[in-house]
Design an enzyme around this catalytic site. Structure first.
Site, PDB file in Angstrom:
ATOM      1  CE  LYS A  16      19.214 -32.438  34.498  1.00 24.89           C
ATOM      2  NZ  LYS A  16      19.613 -31.046  34.252  1.00 24.89           N
ATOM      3  NE  ARG A  91      22.505 -25.747  28.715  1.00 26.33           N
ATOM      4  CZ  ARG A  91      21.576 -26.607  29.114  1.00 26.33           C
ATOM      5  NH1 ARG A  91      21.783 -27.893  29.032  1.00 26.33           N
ATOM      6  NH2 ARG A  91      20.426 -26.177  29.588  1.00 26.33           N
ATOM      7  NE  ARG A 130       7.441 -36.885  30.375  1.00 23.59           N
ATOM      8  CZ  ARG A 130       8.371 -35.965  30.144  1.00 23.59           C
ATOM      9  NH1 ARG A 130       8.157 -34.998  29.271  1.00 23.59           N
ATOM     10  NH2 ARG A 130       9.518 -36.015  30.773  1.00 23.59           N
ATOM     11  NE  ARG A 164       5.807 -31.555  26.117  1.00 25.21           N
ATOM     12  CZ  ARG A 164       6.766 -31.124  26.907  1.00 25.21           C
ATOM     13  NH1 ARG A 164       6.471 -30.372  27.932  1.00 25.21           N
ATOM     14  NH2 ARG A 164       8.024 -31.467  26.708  1.00 25.21           N
ATOM     15  NE  ARG A 175      14.189 -32.720  24.916  1.00 24.10           N
ATOM     16  CZ  ARG A 175      13.037 -33.131  25.450  1.00 24.10           C
ATOM     17  NH1 ARG A 175      12.039 -33.494  24.673  1.00 24.10           N
ATOM     18  NH2 ARG A 175      12.906 -33.185  26.754  1.00 24.10           N
TER      19      ARG A 175
END
Ligand SMILES: [Zn+2]
Length: 225
Positions: A16, A91, A130, A164, A175
Site C-alpha cells: 500500500k 477503519r 525482513r 524487528r 495484526r
C-alpha cells in the site's frame, strides 16, 4: 478535470505504501495518512494539536470527531481541490458514514476505494522475512527476496542482522486478525456502494501500479461521459 478522491485499504505488507507513493507522483495528490497527520499537528502545537496530544500521550484512540475534523481541514485545503489519497481512515463503518456526510456538505464524494490485497500467508512471509542491520536500520534485507551475501551479516558493514520484534510471525498474524476483523465490514460497505476496486498485491509493484492507473483512467472517462 474530475476529482480523484481516493481511499486506500489493504493489509500491512501488501504494498500500500509503495502504491501511495507512486500515485502521489502520478497525480500530484496530497497524501493524508492519519498517523502522520496526528504527529504533525501535535508538533505544530496548535489548539487541535494540544487536544490530540492528550489522547496520544495516554495511548488512547483519538475520537472520531477530532479525526474527521482534521481530515476535513486537509480535504478542504486548496492542494486537495483535485483530490487526495486517504490512508488509515476510515477503519469502521460509522467513520465511513461520517466521512461521506462531511464530503457531501462540500458537494464532493469519494471517487474510489482502492483495496490492495495479499493472502495472509504471503503477508507473513514478506514481513517476517525482513532483517535489519543493527548498525544502520536502513540496511534492510529479506531472507527470501533480498538475502545478504553472508548469512545474517550486513553486506555494507558486516554488522549482525536482526528481526524487528513487530515482524515476528505471531505478531504479524495478530495484526492480520485485527485487520480482517476491522476491515471486512468496511470492504463490504464500499463494495455495496460500487466504489471498491480490488488489486492483486502479490503481483509485481509496477504491474499493480499500471493496473491502478488504468482503473483510475477508466473511472475518469466514465465520469466525463
Ligand atoms: Zn549495515
Amino acid at each position: 478535470m474530475s476529482e480523484l478522491n481516493l481511499i486506500l485499504l489493504g493489509p500491512p505488507g501488501a504494498g500500500k505504501g509503495t502504491q501511495a507513493q507512486r500515485l502521489r507522483e502520478d497525480f500530484r495528490l496530497p497524501y493524508i495518512a492519519t498517523g502522520d497527520m496526528f504527529r504533525a499537528e501535535k508538533e505544530k502545537g496548535t489548539e487541535l494539536g494540544k487536544e490530540l496530544a492528550k489522547y496520544m500521550d495516554n495511548g488512547d484512540l483519538v475520537p472520531d470527531e477530532l479525526t474527521i475534523k482534521l481530515i476535513m481541514e486537509r480535504i478542504n485545503a486548496p492542494e486537495a481541490a483535485d483530490g487526495f489519497i486517504l490512508d488509515g481512515f476510515p477503519r469502521t463503518i460509522p467513520q465511513a458514514e461520517a466521512l461521506e456526510a462531511e464530503m457531501e456538505r462540500l458537494g464532493r464524494s469519494i471517487t474510489a476505494v482502492l483495496l490492495i490485497e495479499a493472502p495472509d500467508e504471503e503477508v507473513i512471509r514478506r514481513i517476517s522475512g525482513r532483517r535489519l542491520c543493527v548498525k544502520n536500520p536502513e540496511h534492510v534485507y529479506h531472507v527470501d527476496f533480498d538475502p545478504p551475501k553472508h548469512d545474517e551479516k550486513c553486506d555494507f558493514d558486516g554488522a549482525r542482522l536482526v528481526q524487528r520484534e513487530d515482524d515476528a510471525p505471531e505478531k504479524v498474524k495478530r495484526r492480520l486478525e485485527v485487520y480482517h476483523e476491522q476491515t471486512t465490514p468496511l470492504i463490504d460497505y464500499y463494495d455495496e456502494r460500487g466504489l471498491l476496486r480490488r488489486f492483486d498485491g502479490t503481483r509485481d509493484k509496477t504491474e499493480v501500479h499500471d493496473h491502478i492507473r488504468a482503473t483510475l483512467a477508466t473511472l475518469r472517462l466514465e465520469e466525463t461521459l
